[in-house]
Structures are given as C-alpha cells and as structure tokens.
Design an enzyme around this catalytic site. Structure first.
Site, PDB file in Angstrom:
ATOM      1  CB  CYS A  53      24.716  -6.591 -39.128  1.00 20.18           C
ATOM      2  SG  CYS A  53      23.016  -6.122 -39.466  1.00 20.18           S
ATOM      3  CD  GLU A  55      25.679  -5.905 -34.655  1.00 19.38           C
ATOM      4  OE1 GLU A  55      25.840  -5.729 -35.887  1.00 19.38           O
ATOM      5  OE2 GLU A  55      24.844  -5.280 -33.995  1.00 19.38           O
ATOM      6  CB  CYS A  94      23.115  -9.373 -35.216  1.00 17.86           C
ATOM      7  SG  CYS A  94      23.704  -8.775 -36.824  1.00 17.86           S
TER       8      CYS A  94
HETATM    9  N1  THU Z   1      23.275  -2.570 -38.823  1.00 17.85           N
HETATM   10  C1  THU Z   1      24.305  -3.243 -38.225  1.00 17.85           C
HETATM   11  O1  THU Z   1      25.424  -3.314 -38.753  1.00 17.85           O
HETATM   12  N2  THU Z   1      24.060  -3.842 -37.039  1.00 17.85           N
HETATM   13  C2  THU Z   1      22.857  -3.814 -36.398  1.00 17.85           C
HETATM   14  O2  THU Z   1      22.652  -4.551 -35.457  1.00 17.85           O
HETATM   15  C3  THU Z   1      21.830  -2.879 -36.847  1.00 17.85           C
HETATM   16  C4  THU Z   1      21.950  -2.481 -38.285  1.00 17.85           C
HETATM   17  C5  THU Z   1      23.541  -1.928 -40.118  1.00 17.85           C
HETATM   18  C6  THU Z   1      22.855  -2.574 -41.284  1.00 17.85           C
HETATM   19  C7  THU Z   1      22.806  -1.433 -42.276  1.00 17.85           C
HETATM   20  O3  THU Z   1      24.027  -1.379 -42.983  1.00 17.85           O
HETATM   21  C8  THU Z   1      22.695  -0.192 -41.400  1.00 17.85           C
HETATM   22  O4  THU Z   1      23.089  -0.591 -40.103  1.00 17.85           O
HETATM   23  C9  THU Z   1      21.300   0.390 -41.338  1.00 17.85           C
HETATM   24  O5  THU Z   1      20.364  -0.561 -40.978  1.00 17.85           O
END
Ligand code: THU
Length: 137
Positions: A53, A55, A94
């Site tokens: 993610c 974060e 996260c």
């Molecule tokens: N995702 C994030 O980068 N941060 C979050 O807190 C929620 C989800 C990303 C993970 C994945 O690449 C995409 O969003 C779909 O879940």
C-alpha cells in the site's frame, strides 16, 4: 506544514502508483516531526499478495532512512487516471503500521483534492491498539 501542502504531496505521489491489476491508485505523504516529507504509492504484483500500500511504502522508505518521529500522513486514492472522487481511508494493515511508529495523536489526513480533506487522529481510526508493551502484559 499545512494540510493542503501535504495533500498536494500525496497527489503527486499518487502519480507514481503501479496498479496494473486493481487500477486503484493511492498516494501518501508522510511528514516527520523535523518537517521532511516521504512520498509513497501503492505497488502491485502479479502474485497479488506482495502488493504494498501507499502508506506502507511511505513508512518503509522513511524508517529505512532512520526516521522514527512522525507528525502526520496525507492519503489520497481512487481509480487511476482520474482525480480522486471520494475519500480513501487506510486499510487495517497500514493502520497497524502507523501504530507501530506513531502515538495516538498522530494526524491522519484523508484528501479528495487539495481543497477538500478531513483530519483525524490515529486513535480515532485505530482505537484499542496492540503495541509493543502489550507483549509484556
Ligand atoms: N491500497 C492502498 O495503497 N492503501 C490503502 O490503504 C487501501 C488500499 C491499495 C492496495 C491495492 O494496490 C489497491 O489499493 C486496491 O486495494
């Protein structure tokens, strides 16, 4: 550092998202107590589970450079190729990483645009935390 500036940094970070599978682009900007900003984007993988993610990308970049004191994070997300249309809250994993390195008063800014954002405390988005001292109870 004002919230608007940090949200702008998160929007810039989002431009780097590598999201060929979900098409959902997230950006984060992590502010240290000394005023330095670490950007992060989500980075996906064909095997899915190695996906990181935005974060956590920002936190791992900062922690691996020796940073330990954090003030705030701004997060923006939505379908890639367009500006965010809604607020994107951090996933549970996260939030737990934030709890490892930040106190309850750490600021979590959720942005839709540089002019539209909400501000929370970590204790609001992750109550009843599990942290290192809990290992010794
Ligand atoms: N995702 C994030 O980068 N941060 C979050 O807190 C929620 C989800 C990303 C993970 C994945 O690449 C995409 O969003 C779909 O879940």
């Amino acid at each position: 550092m004002d919230n608007k500036t940090l949200v702008k940094e998160a929007l810039a970070a989002r431009e780097m998202a590598y999201v060929p599978y979900s098409g959902f682009a997230v950006g984060a900007a992590l502010l240290t107590k000394e005023g330095k900003i670490y950007r992060g984007c989500n980075i996906e993988n064909a095997a899915f589970s190695p996906t990181n993610c935005a974060e956590r990308t920002a936190f791992f970049k900062a922690v691996s450079e020796g940073e330990r004191n954090f003030e705030a994070i701004a997060i923006v997300g939505g379908p890639a190729g367009n500006p965010p249309v809604d607020f994107c809250y951090p996933c549970g994993v996260c939030r737990q990483v934030m709890a490892e390195f930040c106190s309850d008063d750490f600021t979590v800014i959720i942005g839709k645009s540089e002019d539209e954002f909400k501000e929370h405390k970590l204790s609001d988005v992750l109550p009843y935390t599990f942290r290192e001292p809990d290992l010794h109870r």
